[in-house]
Design a protein around this motif. Sequence first.
Motif, PDB file in Angstrom:
ATOM      1  N   SER A 284       0.830  -1.199   0.000  1.00 45.33           N
ATOM      2  CA  SER A 284       0.000   0.000   0.000  1.00 45.33           C
ATOM      3  C   SER A 284       0.870   1.258   0.000  1.00 45.33           C
ATOM      4  N   LYS A 285       0.393   2.320  -0.628  1.00 46.00           N
ATOM      5  CA  LYS A 285       1.145   3.568  -0.679  1.00 46.00           C
ATOM      6  C   LYS A 285       1.313   4.187   0.701  1.00 46.00           C
ATOM      7  N   LEU A 286       0.461   3.858   1.631  1.00 47.22           N
ATOM      8  CA  LEU A 286       0.528   4.450   2.964  1.00 47.22           C
ATOM      9  C   LEU A 286       1.148   3.509   3.995  1.00 47.22           C
ATOM     10  N   THR A 287       1.762   2.417   3.579  1.00 42.96           N
ATOM     11  CA  THR A 287       2.288   1.464   4.530  1.00 42.96           C
ATOM     12  C   THR A 287       3.487   2.034   5.288  1.00 42.96           C
ATOM     13  N   SER A 288       3.600   1.639   6.533  1.00 43.53           N
ATOM     14  CA  SER A 288       4.704   2.065   7.380  1.00 43.53           C
ATOM     15  C   SER A 288       5.725   0.954   7.552  1.00 43.53           C
ATOM     16  N   TYR A 289       5.502  -0.164   6.912  1.00 44.84           N
ATOM     17  CA  TYR A 289       6.303  -1.355   7.178  1.00 44.84           C
ATOM     18  C   TYR A 289       7.206  -1.720   6.004  1.00 44.84           C
ATOM     19  N   SER A 290       8.195  -2.526   6.324  1.00 46.45           N
ATOM     20  CA  SER A 290       9.098  -3.063   5.309  1.00 46.45           C
ATOM     21  C   SER A 290       9.505  -4.458   5.749  1.00 46.45           C
ATOM     22  N   ASP A 291       9.972  -5.238   4.818  1.00 46.14           N
ATOM     23  CA  ASP A 291      10.573  -6.523   5.136  1.00 46.14           C
ATOM     24  C   ASP A 291      12.071  -6.398   4.906  1.00 46.14           C
ATOM     25  N   ALA A 292      12.820  -7.304   5.495  1.00 51.49           N
ATOM     26  CA  ALA A 292      14.275  -7.322   5.316  1.00 51.49           C
ATOM     27  C   ALA A 292      14.729  -8.767   5.282  1.00 51.49           C
ATOM     28  N   VAL A 293      15.896  -8.986   4.705  1.00 53.32           N
ATOM     29  CA  VAL A 293      16.493 -10.318   4.655  1.00 53.32           C
ATOM     30  C   VAL A 293      17.914 -10.214   5.192  1.00 53.32           C
ATOM     31  N   LEU A 294      18.208 -11.024   6.184  1.00 53.21           N
ATOM     32  CA  LEU A 294      19.565 -11.144   6.711  1.00 53.21           C
ATOM     33  C   LEU A 294      20.109 -12.479   6.226  1.00 53.21           C
ATOM     34  N   THR A 295      21.158 -12.424   5.412  1.00 55.21           N
ATOM     35  CA  THR A 295      21.770 -13.634   4.874  1.00 55.21           C
ATOM     36  C   THR A 295      23.078 -13.868   5.609  1.00 55.21           C
ATOM     37  N   VAL A 296      23.186 -15.017   6.255  1.00 55.19           N
ATOM     38  CA  VAL A 296      24.410 -15.394   6.966  1.00 55.19           C
ATOM     39  C   VAL A 296      25.259 -16.203   5.994  1.00 55.19           C
TER      40      VAL A 296
ATOM     41  N   PRO B  42      26.143 -18.221   0.776  1.00 54.38           N
ATOM     42  CA  PRO B  42      24.959 -18.106   1.630  1.00 54.38           C
ATOM     43  C   PRO B  42      24.688 -19.415   2.367  1.00 54.38           C
ATOM     44  N   SER B  43      24.442 -19.309   3.654  1.00 57.63           N
ATOM     45  CA  SER B  43      24.214 -20.491   4.481  1.00 57.63           C
ATOM     46  C   SER B  43      22.825 -20.490   5.113  1.00 57.63           C
ATOM     47  N   ILE B  44      22.437 -19.332   5.636  1.00 52.01           N
ATOM     48  CA  ILE B  44      21.148 -19.198   6.321  1.00 52.01           C
ATOM     49  C   ILE B  44      20.485 -17.910   5.865  1.00 52.01           C
ATOM     50  N   ARG B  45      19.194 -17.991   5.628  1.00 49.22           N
ATOM     51  CA  ARG B  45      18.400 -16.821   5.231  1.00 49.22           C
ATOM     52  C   ARG B  45      17.384 -16.565   6.336  1.00 49.22           C
ATOM     53  N   ILE B  46      17.388 -15.330   6.844  1.00 49.81           N
ATOM     54  CA  ILE B  46      16.438 -14.931   7.873  1.00 49.81           C
ATOM     55  C   ILE B  46      15.549 -13.856   7.270  1.00 49.81           C
ATOM     56  N   ASP B  47      14.282 -14.195   7.070  1.00 49.06           N
ATOM     57  CA  ASP B  47      13.299 -13.255   6.518  1.00 49.06           C
ATOM     58  C   ASP B  47      12.618 -12.539   7.670  1.00 49.06           C
ATOM     59  N   LEU B  48      12.893 -11.234   7.792  1.00 48.62           N
ATOM     60  CA  LEU B  48      12.311 -10.406   8.847  1.00 48.62           C
ATOM     61  C   LEU B  48      11.075  -9.716   8.283  1.00 48.62           C
ATOM     62  N   HIS B  49       9.951  -9.840   8.956  1.00 45.34           N
ATOM     63  CA  HIS B  49       8.675  -9.326   8.450  1.00 45.34           C
ATOM     64  C   HIS B  49       8.131  -8.223   9.353  1.00 45.34           C
ATOM     65  N   GLY B  50       7.449  -7.280   8.725  1.00 43.18           N
ATOM     66  CA  GLY B  50       6.730  -6.244   9.456  1.00 43.18           C
ATOM     67  C   GLY B  50       7.625  -5.301  10.242  1.00 43.18           C
ATOM     68  N   LEU B  51       8.726  -4.857   9.655  1.00 45.86           N
ATOM     69  CA  LEU B  51       9.627  -3.934  10.340  1.00 45.86           C
ATOM     70  C   LEU B  51       9.149  -2.503  10.181  1.00 45.86           C
ATOM     71  N   PHE B  52       9.338  -1.718  11.231  1.00 45.03           N
ATOM     72  CA  PHE B  52       9.158  -0.274  11.146  1.00 45.03           C
ATOM     73  C   PHE B  52      10.146   0.371  12.104  1.00 45.03           C
ATOM     74  N   PRO B  53      10.636   1.576  11.774  1.00 41.88           N
ATOM     75  CA  PRO B  53      11.668   2.204  12.595  1.00 41.88           C
ATOM     76  C   PRO B  53      11.100   2.772  13.888  1.00 41.88           C
ATOM     77  N   VAL B  54      11.900   2.668  14.960  1.00 45.85           N
ATOM     78  CA  VAL B  54      11.520   3.274  16.233  1.00 45.85           C
ATOM     79  C   VAL B  54      12.560   4.261  16.738  1.00 45.85           C
ATOM     80  N   SER B  55      13.800   4.185  16.210  1.00 41.36           N
ATOM     81  CA  SER B  55      14.792   5.197  16.571  1.00 41.36           C
ATOM     82  C   SER B  55      15.850   5.307  15.488  1.00 41.36           C
ATOM     83  N   LEU B  56      16.379   6.509  15.366  1.00 42.82           N
ATOM     84  CA  LEU B  56      17.463   6.812  14.442  1.00 42.82           C
ATOM     85  C   LEU B  56      18.402   7.751  15.179  1.00 42.82           C
TER      86      LEU B  56
END
Length: 177
Positions: free
Chosen positions: A112-124, A131-145
Motif C-alpha cells: 500500500s502507498k501508505l504502509t509504514s512497514y518493510s521486510d528485510a532479509v539477513l543472509t548469513v 549463503p548459508s542461512i536466510r532470515i526473513d524479517l517481516h513487518g519492520l518499522f523504525p523506532v529510533s534513528l
Amino acid sequence: MTVISRTPENTNFLQPTKFLLTFSRIPEVTYFCQEVNIPGMNLPNIIVPSPMLDYHAAGNKLTYNQLHVRFMVDEKLKSWKNIHDWFRSIGSPTGFEERNLRAAIQNQYNQSKLTSYSDAVLTVLTNLNNPSIRIDLHGLFPVSLSDIQFDTTLSADHIITADATFMVEYFDIEEIS
C-alpha cells in the motif's frame, strides 16, 4: 552428529563479519551496513493458580526483540535520510498531507502507498562467503534513528556511523543448501 563419535558434521564457527542485510524499503543501508543482530525473543510464562501452590506454565504470546542496525553514513546522507524519510512518512510532523504526498512520491515499497512497514532479509554467509542461512524479517518499522555527530577534532579518515532500531513482527529462518 553421530551417537558414537559425538562430532558434529560441520565444525566451522559462525563469523561476525559474514552477513548481508537487505531492506525492501531502504536499499542504501545494504551497502553501508556494519552491524546487525538477529533479534532474540521472549515467551512470558503464565502463573496458574491452584489451591495448594501456584505453578508456572508456558505462555502463548511470543514477542521479538528489536533489530539494531549500525551503518556508515555516505556524504550525501542517503543511507541516513532514507530512514529519516521513512519516519516522516509515518509521523507526518507538518500535517497529514505530508504522509500521503511522501508515500505517493516515494513508493519504493510494493504494498500500500501508505504502509509504514518493510521486510528485510539477513543472509548469513559461510567462511567461504557462500549463503548459508536466510532470515526473513517481516513487518519492520523504525523506532529510533541516532544523531549524526560532526566533530572537528577527528581526522578525515574517521567514518561517521549511525544507528537505527526497528520493531520486528516476526521472522523465519531457512537453511540454504
